[in-house]
Design a protein around this motif. Structure first.
Motif, PDB file in Angstrom:
ATOM      1  N   PHE A 114       0.827  -1.204   0.000  1.00  0.00           N
ATOM      2  CA  PHE A 114       0.000   0.000   0.000  1.00  0.00           C
ATOM      3  C   PHE A 114       0.861   1.254   0.000  1.00  0.00           C
ATOM      4  CE2 PHE A 114      -2.508  -3.385   1.728  1.00  0.00           C
ATOM      5  CZ  PHE A 114      -3.746  -3.209   1.129  1.00  0.00           C
ATOM      6  N   GLU A 115       0.333   2.280  -0.619  1.00  0.00           N
ATOM      7  CA  GLU A 115       1.013   3.564  -0.657  1.00  0.00           C
ATOM      8  C   GLU A 115       1.135   4.103   0.771  1.00  0.00           C
ATOM      9  OE1 GLU A 115       0.197   7.673  -3.118  1.00  0.00           O
ATOM     10  OE2 GLU A 115      -1.012   5.896  -3.472  1.00  0.00           O
ATOM     11  N   PRO A 116       2.280   4.694   1.125  1.00  0.00           N
ATOM     12  CA  PRO A 116       2.404   5.257   2.475  1.00  0.00           C
ATOM     13  C   PRO A 116       1.276   6.253   2.743  1.00  0.00           C
ATOM     14  CG  PRO A 116       4.512   5.304   1.334  1.00  0.00           C
ATOM     15  CD  PRO A 116       3.501   4.853   0.321  1.00  0.00           C
ATOM     16  N   GLY A 117       0.704   6.205   3.912  1.00  0.00           N
ATOM     17  CA  GLY A 117      -0.384   7.122   4.249  1.00  0.00           C
ATOM     18  C   GLY A 117      -1.765   6.519   4.032  1.00  0.00           C
ATOM     19  N   SER A 118      -1.810   5.351   3.384  1.00  0.00           N
ATOM     20  CA  SER A 118      -3.120   4.703   3.177  1.00  0.00           C
ATOM     21  C   SER A 118      -3.664   4.216   4.514  1.00  0.00           C
ATOM     22  CB  SER A 118      -2.977   3.487   2.258  1.00  0.00           C
ATOM     23  OG  SER A 118      -2.407   3.843   1.036  1.00  0.00           O
ATOM     24  N   SER A 119      -4.966   4.357   4.692  1.00  0.00           N
ATOM     25  CA  SER A 119      -5.592   3.772   5.881  1.00  0.00           C
ATOM     26  C   SER A 119      -7.062   3.534   5.580  1.00  0.00           C
ATOM     27  CB  SER A 119      -5.436   4.688   7.096  1.00  0.00           C
ATOM     28  OG  SER A 119      -6.217   5.840   6.912  1.00  0.00           O
ATOM     29  N   PHE A 120      -7.629   2.589   6.282  1.00  0.00           N
ATOM     30  CA  PHE A 120      -9.016   2.221   6.029  1.00  0.00           C
ATOM     31  C   PHE A 120      -9.810   2.217   7.326  1.00  0.00           C
ATOM     32  CE2 PHE A 120      -6.386   0.265   2.777  1.00  0.00           C
ATOM     33  CZ  PHE A 120      -6.964   0.812   1.641  1.00  0.00           C
ATOM     34  N   ASP A 121     -11.027   2.766   7.240  1.00  0.00           N
ATOM     35  CA  ASP A 121     -11.910   2.768   8.405  1.00  0.00           C
ATOM     36  C   ASP A 121     -12.626   1.430   8.548  1.00  0.00           C
ATOM     37  OD1 ASP A 121     -11.581   5.638   9.028  1.00  0.00           O
ATOM     38  OD2 ASP A 121     -12.542   5.911   7.077  1.00  0.00           O
ATOM     39  N   VAL A 122     -12.930   0.836   7.397  1.00  0.00           N
ATOM     40  CA  VAL A 122     -13.682  -0.420   7.420  1.00  0.00           C
ATOM     41  C   VAL A 122     -13.016  -1.415   6.461  1.00  0.00           C
ATOM     42  CG1 VAL A 122     -15.933  -1.518   6.985  1.00  0.00           C
ATOM     43  CG2 VAL A 122     -15.839   0.832   7.865  1.00  0.00           C
ATOM     44  N   VAL A 123     -12.859  -2.649   6.934  1.00  0.00           N
ATOM     45  CA  VAL A 123     -12.355  -3.725   6.083  1.00  0.00           C
ATOM     46  C   VAL A 123     -13.478  -4.738   5.904  1.00  0.00           C
ATOM     47  CG1 VAL A 123     -10.705  -5.631   5.868  1.00  0.00           C
ATOM     48  CG2 VAL A 123      -9.995  -3.478   6.947  1.00  0.00           C
ATOM     49  N   ILE A 124     -13.823  -4.975   4.653  1.00  0.00           N
ATOM     50  CA  ILE A 124     -14.805  -6.020   4.359  1.00  0.00           C
ATOM     51  C   ILE A 124     -14.050  -7.120   3.639  1.00  0.00           C
ATOM     52  CG2 ILE A 124     -16.922  -6.595   3.123  1.00  0.00           C
ATOM     53  CD1 ILE A 124     -17.500  -3.533   3.071  1.00  0.00           C
ATOM     54  N   THR A 125     -14.217  -8.343   4.088  1.00  0.00           N
ATOM     55  CA  THR A 125     -13.580  -9.428   3.353  1.00  0.00           C
ATOM     56  C   THR A 125     -14.328 -10.730   3.545  1.00  0.00           C
ATOM     57  OG1 THR A 125     -11.538 -10.665   2.979  1.00  0.00           O
ATOM     58  CG2 THR A 125     -11.776  -9.661   5.138  1.00  0.00           C
ATOM     59  N   GLU A 126     -14.617 -11.338   2.429  1.00  0.00           N
ATOM     60  CA  GLU A 126     -15.307 -12.627   2.467  1.00  0.00           C
ATOM     61  C   GLU A 126     -14.509 -13.625   1.649  1.00  0.00           C
ATOM     62  OE1 GLU A 126     -16.516 -15.514   1.883  1.00  0.00           O
ATOM     63  OE2 GLU A 126     -18.614 -15.367   1.294  1.00  0.00           O
ATOM     64  N   MET A 127     -13.408 -14.062   2.262  1.00  0.00           N
ATOM     65  CA  MET A 127     -12.629 -15.172   1.697  1.00  0.00           C
ATOM     66  C   MET A 127     -12.542 -16.188   2.832  1.00  0.00           C
ATOM     67  SD  MET A 127      -9.701 -13.114  -0.441  1.00  0.00           S
ATOM     68  CE  MET A 127      -8.667 -12.737   0.961  1.00  0.00           C
ATOM     69  N   LEU A 128     -13.703 -16.660   3.233  1.00  0.00           N
ATOM     70  CA  LEU A 128     -13.836 -17.323   4.529  1.00  0.00           C
ATOM     71  C   LEU A 128     -13.610 -18.831   4.514  1.00  0.00           C
ATOM     72  CD1 LEU A 128     -17.053 -15.446   5.721  1.00  0.00           C
ATOM     73  CD2 LEU A 128     -14.822 -15.343   6.832  1.00  0.00           C
ATOM     74  N   THR A 129     -13.441 -19.389   3.338  1.00  0.00           N
ATOM     75  CA  THR A 129     -13.480 -20.848   3.256  1.00  0.00           C
ATOM     76  C   THR A 129     -12.570 -21.544   4.277  1.00  0.00           C
ATOM     77  OG1 THR A 129     -13.846 -20.590   0.918  1.00  0.00           O
ATOM     78  CG2 THR A 129     -13.300 -22.786   1.644  1.00  0.00           C
ATOM     79  N   THR A 130     -13.097 -22.508   4.934  1.00  0.00           N
ATOM     80  CA  THR A 130     -12.390 -23.391   5.857  1.00  0.00           C
ATOM     81  C   THR A 130     -11.454 -22.648   6.817  1.00  0.00           C
ATOM     82  OG1 THR A 130     -12.355 -24.951   4.013  1.00  0.00           O
ATOM     83  CG2 THR A 130     -11.303 -25.655   6.035  1.00  0.00           C
ATOM     84  N   GLY A 131     -12.062 -22.083   7.829  1.00  0.00           N
ATOM     85  CA  GLY A 131     -11.291 -21.489   8.919  1.00  0.00           C
ATOM     86  C   GLY A 131     -10.506 -20.257   8.537  1.00  0.00           C
TER      87      GLY A 131
END
Ligand code: SAM
Length: 200
Positions: A114-131
């Protein structure tokens, strides 16, 4: 967060990453799963504020990124490592008029930089398979932490996963034939139980 977002999306070439979960069919199955998707929509709407920046890791069709944009996010970065699926996601973003909010970036979320200074308020991720390991969700989230683009106030959707294991015996018989096949999508094997999604 810089206005223009760049990211060095180095792509890995191991067999898992290129074959296991990069299928438009699997992405379509996720989208068609209304119970799952509506729970995500609900969670995203209850969390995302208009000024916020969101990252959707493993965006697939772009569905969850679009939910975030529709919920009012200022900026959504959507990461997808499959070139073709990323193109489909971009088309979905354009077709829904969110091209000024959502940027689909082709990259491997496990080691993209990531570019320096990048930040995120919310992370959404659905790569949930098997634990959360089989489909690299843990590895992708570790990469966000390693680079400091998330902090203690970042909200993760989902924020935890419960994994259940059960011993099973199956004959692998269908239509009167013995077939070697993954069975977890077959209705009679209890397909419904996999549709219970808890995001909080
Ligand atoms: C299970 S699909 C979910 C799609 C979408 N997020 C949804 O919930 O409808 C996971 C997506 O993540 C992508 N993906 C898997 N591992 C990835 C990685 N390491 N970096 C970026 N994308 C990845 C796959 O290609 C696939 O499109």
């Amino acid at each position: 967060m810089p206005d223009t977002f760049t990211l060095d999306g180095s792509r890995r070439n191991d067999a898992m990453s290129e074959t296991a979960f990069s299928s438009l069919d699997l992405v379509g199955q996720c989208m068609a799963d209304r119970v799952r998707s509506e729970q995500f929509d609900l969670a995203i709407r209850s969390v995302v504020q208009p000024h916020q920046t969101v990252i959707d890791v493993g965006t697939g069709s772009g569905l969850l990124a679009l939910f975030a944009a529709r919920a009012g996010a200022r900026r959504v970065i959507a990461i997808e490592y499959d070139e073709y699926i990323a193109e489909v996601a971009r088309e979905n973003v354009r077709n829904n008029g969110y091209q000024d909010v959502i940027e689909v970036i082709e990259a491997d979320a496990r080691d993209c930089r990531f570019e320096p200074g990048s930040s995120f308020d919310v992370v959404i991720t659905e790569m949930l398979t098997t634990g959360m390991i089989d489909e690299f969700q843990v590895q992708a989230i570790n990469n966000l932490h390693r680079q400091g683009v998330v902090n203690a106030s970042t909200i993760f959707i989902p924020c935890r996963q419960e994994t259940f294991a059960a011993l099973a015996h199956t004959e692998f018989e269908i239509y009167g034939l013995r077939m070697r096949m993954v069975r977890h999508l077959w209705e009679e094997f209890g397909g419904e139980q996999f549709k219970r999604v808890r995001l909080f």
